[in-house]
Motif scaffolding. Structure first.
Motif, PDB file in Angstrom:
ATOM      1  N   GLY A 187     132.966 -34.215  14.426  1.00  0.00           N
ATOM      2  CA  GLY A 187     131.671 -34.741  14.357  1.00  0.00           C
ATOM      3  C   GLY A 187     130.493 -33.525  14.635  1.00  0.00           C
ATOM      4  N   GLN A 188     129.311 -33.966  14.041  1.00  0.00           N
ATOM      5  CA  GLN A 188     128.112 -32.921  13.835  1.00  0.00           C
ATOM      6  C   GLN A 188     127.185 -32.944  15.180  1.00  0.00           C
ATOM      7  OE1 GLN A 188     128.151 -30.547  11.622  1.00  0.00           O
ATOM      8  NE2 GLN A 188     129.991 -31.372  10.833  1.00  0.00           N
ATOM      9  N   SER A 189     127.305 -34.066  15.804  1.00  0.00           N
ATOM     10  CA  SER A 189     126.352 -34.547  16.842  1.00  0.00           C
ATOM     11  C   SER A 189     127.311 -34.905  17.829  1.00  0.00           C
ATOM     12  CB  SER A 189     125.367 -35.449  16.563  1.00  0.00           C
ATOM     13  OG  SER A 189     125.802 -36.718  16.140  1.00  0.00           O
ATOM     14  N   GLU A 196     111.939 -28.228  20.926  1.00  0.00           N
ATOM     15  CA  GLU A 196     111.469 -28.691  19.653  1.00  0.00           C
ATOM     16  C   GLU A 196     112.941 -28.838  19.132  1.00  0.00           C
ATOM     17  OE1 GLU A 196     108.758 -26.452  17.707  1.00  0.00           O
ATOM     18  OE2 GLU A 196     107.049 -26.723  19.058  1.00  0.00           O
ATOM     19  N   GLY A 197     113.241 -30.040  18.272  1.00  0.00           N
ATOM     20  CA  GLY A 197     114.524 -30.238  17.565  1.00  0.00           C
ATOM     21  C   GLY A 197     115.648 -30.857  18.493  1.00  0.00           C
ATOM     22  N   THR A 221     107.558 -40.732  23.513  1.00  0.00           N
ATOM     23  CA  THR A 221     106.509 -40.886  24.034  1.00  0.00           C
ATOM     24  C   THR A 221     105.246 -40.786  23.019  1.00  0.00           C
ATOM     25  OG1 THR A 221     105.770 -38.502  24.351  1.00  0.00           O
ATOM     26  CG2 THR A 221     107.104 -39.806  26.156  1.00  0.00           C
ATOM     27  N   LEU A 222     105.383 -40.124  21.903  1.00  0.00           N
ATOM     28  CA  LEU A 222     104.458 -40.387  20.868  1.00  0.00           C
ATOM     29  C   LEU A 222     104.167 -41.579  20.163  1.00  0.00           C
ATOM     30  CD1 LEU A 222     104.797 -36.634  19.419  1.00  0.00           C
ATOM     31  CD2 LEU A 222     102.953 -37.314  21.044  1.00  0.00           C
ATOM     32  N   LYS A 223     105.549 -42.334  20.028  1.00  0.00           N
ATOM     33  CA  LYS A 223     105.512 -43.423  19.133  1.00  0.00           C
ATOM     34  C   LYS A 223     105.528 -44.811  19.912  1.00  0.00           C
ATOM     35  CE  LYS A 223     108.034 -41.475  14.934  1.00  0.00           C
ATOM     36  NZ  LYS A 223     108.867 -41.652  14.050  1.00  0.00           N
ATOM     37  N   GLY A 224     105.910 -44.369  21.421  1.00  0.00           N
ATOM     38  CA  GLY A 224     105.548 -45.353  22.208  1.00  0.00           C
ATOM     39  C   GLY A 224     106.628 -46.459  22.197  1.00  0.00           C
ATOM     40  N   GLU A 225     107.947 -45.984  21.759  1.00  0.00           N
ATOM     41  CA  GLU A 225     109.244 -46.757  21.723  1.00  0.00           C
ATOM     42  C   GLU A 225     110.347 -45.760  21.870  1.00  0.00           C
ATOM     43  OE1 GLU A 225     109.040 -48.867  18.108  1.00  0.00           O
ATOM     44  OE2 GLU A 225     109.372 -47.420  16.831  1.00  0.00           O
ATOM     45  N   LEU A 226     111.669 -46.192  22.119  1.00  0.00           N
ATOM     46  CA  LEU A 226     112.725 -45.361  22.101  1.00  0.00           C
ATOM     47  C   LEU A 226     113.175 -44.767  20.636  1.00  0.00           C
ATOM     48  CD1 LEU A 226     114.491 -44.281  24.586  1.00  0.00           C
ATOM     49  CD2 LEU A 226     116.135 -45.964  23.959  1.00  0.00           C
ATOM     50  N   VAL A 227     113.236 -43.542  20.746  1.00  0.00           N
ATOM     51  CA  VAL A 227     113.460 -42.875  19.071  1.00  0.00           C
ATOM     52  C   VAL A 227     114.650 -42.238  19.040  1.00  0.00           C
ATOM     53  CG1 VAL A 227     112.430 -41.105  17.594  1.00  0.00           C
ATOM     54  CG2 VAL A 227     110.934 -42.436  18.638  1.00  0.00           C
ATOM     55  N   THR A 228     115.178 -42.128  18.084  1.00  0.00           N
ATOM     56  CA  THR A 228     116.509 -41.619  17.744  1.00  0.00           C
ATOM     57  C   THR A 228     116.282 -40.327  16.595  1.00  0.00           C
ATOM     58  OG1 THR A 228     117.876 -43.653  18.137  1.00  0.00           O
ATOM     59  CG2 THR A 228     118.737 -41.892  16.765  1.00  0.00           C
ATOM     60  N   LEU A 229     116.407 -39.367  17.028  1.00  0.00           N
ATOM     61  CA  LEU A 229     116.181 -38.327  15.988  1.00  0.00           C
ATOM     62  C   LEU A 229     117.352 -38.400  15.214  1.00  0.00           C
ATOM     63  CD1 LEU A 229     115.863 -35.329  18.688  1.00  0.00           C
ATOM     64  CD2 LEU A 229     114.028 -36.800  17.446  1.00  0.00           C
ATOM     65  N   GLU A 230     116.841 -37.856  13.898  1.00  0.00           N
ATOM     66  CA  GLU A 230     117.850 -37.795  12.691  1.00  0.00           C
ATOM     67  C   GLU A 230     119.156 -36.742  12.957  1.00  0.00           C
ATOM     68  OE1 GLU A 230     115.835 -37.073   8.978  1.00  0.00           O
ATOM     69  OE2 GLU A 230     114.669 -38.938   9.183  1.00  0.00           O
ATOM     70  N   GLY A 231     118.657 -35.633  13.613  1.00  0.00           N
ATOM     71  CA  GLY A 231     119.657 -34.805  14.061  1.00  0.00           C
ATOM     72  C   GLY A 231     118.984 -33.850  15.124  1.00  0.00           C
ATOM     73  N   ILE A 232     119.920 -32.923  15.624  1.00  0.00           N
ATOM     74  CA  ILE A 232     119.526 -31.814  16.449  1.00  0.00           C
ATOM     75  C   ILE A 232     119.428 -30.334  15.888  1.00  0.00           C
ATOM     76  CG2 ILE A 232     120.095 -30.710  18.497  1.00  0.00           C
ATOM     77  CD1 ILE A 232     119.432 -33.585  19.001  1.00  0.00           C
ATOM     78  N   THR A 233     118.248 -29.922  15.762  1.00  0.00           N
ATOM     79  CA  THR A 233     118.149 -28.625  15.208  1.00  0.00           C
ATOM     80  C   THR A 233     117.748 -27.705  16.173  1.00  0.00           C
ATOM     81  OG1 THR A 233     115.702 -29.089  14.602  1.00  0.00           O
ATOM     82  CG2 THR A 233     116.962 -29.677  13.106  1.00  0.00           C
ATOM     83  N   SER A 252     122.978 -28.145  24.656  1.00  0.00           N
ATOM     84  CA  SER A 252     123.053 -28.942  25.668  1.00  0.00           C
ATOM     85  C   SER A 252     121.961 -29.868  25.929  1.00  0.00           C
ATOM     86  CB  SER A 252     123.141 -28.114  27.055  1.00  0.00           C
ATOM     87  OG  SER A 252     124.311 -27.136  26.869  1.00  0.00           O
ATOM     88  N   LEU A 253     120.906 -29.861  25.229  1.00  0.00           N
ATOM     89  CA  LEU A 253     119.966 -30.869  25.194  1.00  0.00           C
ATOM     90  C   LEU A 253     120.095 -31.738  23.982  1.00  0.00           C
ATOM     91  CD1 LEU A 253     116.725 -28.924  26.227  1.00  0.00           C
ATOM     92  CD2 LEU A 253     118.407 -29.966  27.788  1.00  0.00           C
ATOM     93  N   GLY A 254     121.092 -31.606  23.308  1.00  0.00           N
ATOM     94  CA  GLY A 254     121.141 -32.355  22.006  1.00  0.00           C
ATOM     95  C   GLY A 254     121.740 -33.760  22.135  1.00  0.00           C
ATOM     96  N   ALA A 255     121.127 -34.544  22.741  1.00  0.00           N
ATOM     97  CA  ALA A 255     121.286 -36.100  22.600  1.00  0.00           C
ATOM     98  C   ALA A 255     120.135 -36.595  21.544  1.00  0.00           C
ATOM     99  CB  ALA A 255     121.112 -36.917  24.069  1.00  0.00           C
ATOM    100  N   ARG A 256     120.752 -37.315  20.713  1.00  0.00           N
ATOM    101  CA  ARG A 256     119.682 -37.751  19.760  1.00  0.00           C
ATOM    102  C   ARG A 256     118.839 -38.795  20.198  1.00  0.00           C
ATOM    103  NH1 ARG A 256     123.176 -39.669  15.120  1.00  0.00           N
ATOM    104  NH2 ARG A 256     121.191 -40.308  14.078  1.00  0.00           N
ATOM    105  N   THR A 257     119.396 -39.657  21.256  1.00  0.00           N
ATOM    106  CA  THR A 257     118.625 -40.610  21.885  1.00  0.00           C
ATOM    107  C   THR A 257     118.607 -40.289  23.495  1.00  0.00           C
ATOM    108  OG1 THR A 257     119.103 -42.066  20.101  1.00  0.00           O
ATOM    109  CG2 THR A 257     118.015 -43.134  22.150  1.00  0.00           C
ATOM    110  N   VAL A 258     117.306 -40.397  23.918  1.00  0.00           N
ATOM    111  CA  VAL A 258     117.349 -40.091  25.419  1.00  0.00           C
ATOM    112  C   VAL A 258     118.063 -41.662  26.220  1.00  0.00           C
ATOM    113  CG1 VAL A 258     115.175 -41.142  25.968  1.00  0.00           C
ATOM    114  CG2 VAL A 258     116.163 -39.461  27.308  1.00  0.00           C
TER     115      VAL A 258
END
Length: 397
Positions: free
Chosen positions: A171-173, A264-265, A273-285, A290-296
């Motif tokens: 996988g990529q992520s 960043e990325g 925190t910016l959107k006020g809801e749990l966000v899933t990133l489209e990808g890790i850039t 090691s910080l590359g979890a798309r969703t905390v």
């Protein structure tokens, strides 16, 4: 601002008073292995000890150690307050992951019949997998298989193999690697073997293990000195959850801020925190894989909302994190990976002004000088001279 020179590496700014306890200076080579903090039991409760203790199997097998808390003169001068470094880089796996991953695996091992082999399976960008591999070596009748994304460096893959783990890349992520592990490997049924899933960060036993870091810091702070903030990084949230749990356990929520840094990325918490809801990133850039979890983790988001202004989310660039790694190596003679550099960059950023804005906003210069900030040097194994030289070329510093 000019600051007085501290009397020793153990003395905070300002000069210690007569009520401050004196701690003898010892070299790293002569520091004995301290008595370990008792990890949580399988039921989630914490065992207590008396002055006379008996060594148990749990004590013997504990996969993490009590790490030093040292005062940093250089970083204190840069930040303008007292900076204490919690050196998690000296853990058996090379990172704080030995606490959380180690605690979860220890609990699982203790609940497995002695005649059954425990097969630990972990999906990781590197450090959680390395903690799983090294912990497996310390537990009886156990093996480890680590599934990592294709983006994981050959350097880290080899480290995992050297630690005795079977390594699978898929996988990529992290999410894709984790899905493969759950659906393909965990489902296999082998007689006499119990498969145990070890998530990199999202499990209460992992958070309990990570919270022992705060147990130690509370004991290790100089007498009469309180903790004003703890700075750490956040990928999936295992470390941050443990820090928040430890702060809560010791009743420090009203006086201690938790400052969590991302790059960043790889900034799923900050975007949330910016959107006020749990966000899933489209990808890790970010290069800080090691910080590359798309969703905390949901628990991290809950802590952020529960602690309100007591939980600060911050972001640095990959370049700032890389510069922090190189600077920390020069100042502290300690080599850490890019994800740890994100934490350090939060202290170095804008010559300490960013940190003061988060922790000491509105206080006078004199008050700021007396603040005590604990920085979690989380460590990490995805680093070498060649890697740091590569950052210098990539970012031009």
């Amino acid at each position: 601002m000019d600051f007085p020179r501290p009397l020793s590496i153990h003395a905070p700014f300002p000069y210690p008073t007569n009520t401050t306890k004196t701690t003898p200076i010892v070299t790293m080579a002569s520091i004995p292995t301290p008595a370990p903090s008792p990890p949580p039991s399988a039921k989630g409760t914490t065992t207590t000890t008396t002055a006379t203790t008996t060594t148990t199997a749990q004590d013997t097998l504990q996969p993490w150690i009590e790490t030093p808390l040292i005062y940093s003169a250089q970083m204190s001068r840069n930040a303008g307050c007292n900076i204490y470094l919690k050196l998690e880089n000296v853990q058996p796996s090379g990172s704080f992951k030995s606490r959380g991953i180690g605690n979860m695996m220890l609990e699982a091992s203790q609940s497995t019949p002695p005649t059954t082999k425990t097969h630990f399976l972990c999906s990781s960008g590197g450090n959680a997998g390395l903690a799983c591999a090294t912990t497996s070596l310390s537990l009886p009748n156990s093996t480890a298989t680590i599934v990592v994304p294709l983006s994981t460096s050959p350097f880290m893959v080899q480290k995992l193999k050297d630690a005795g783990a079977q390594v699978v890349q898929k996988g990529q992520s992290w999410i894709e690697a984790d899905t493969f592990l759950r659906e393909e490997l965990l489902a296999k049924d082998t007689p006499g073997v119990e498969n145990v899933y070890v998530p990199p960060f999202d499990h209460p036993a992992i958070w309990r293990g990570a919270s022992t870091l705060i147990d130690e810091v509370v004991r290790q702070m100089p007498e009469g000195q309180k903790i004003d903030a703890v700075v750490c990084n956040v990928g999936g949230g295992g470390l941050a959850n443990g820090v928040c749990e430890g702060v809560h356990k010791h009743g420090l929520e009203d006086g201690v801020k938790v400052v969590a840094l991302e790059t960043e990325g790889a900034d799923s918490l900050f975007q949330s925190t910016l959107k006020g809801e749990l966000v899933t990133l489209e990808g890790i850039t970010s290069l800080a894989t090691s910080l590359g979890a798309r969703t905390v983790s949901e628990r991290t988001w809950e802590w952020y909302r529960q602690m309100k202004g007591g939980f600060v989310s911050g972001v640095v660039t990959d370049k700032e994190a890389a510069e922090a790694c190189v600077r920390f190596l020069d100042e502290g003679r300690v080599m850490v990976e890019l994800s740890c550099g994100a934490t350090l960059a939060g202290v170095y950023k804008d010559q300490g002004r960013w940190l003061r804005e988060q922790v000491g906003k509105g206080v006078s210069d004199e008050e700021w000088k007396g603040k005590n900030v604990v920085v979690v040097v989380c460590g990490g194994s995805n680093v070498s001279w060649e890697v740091l030289e590569g950052y210098k070329k990539t970012f031009g510093f």
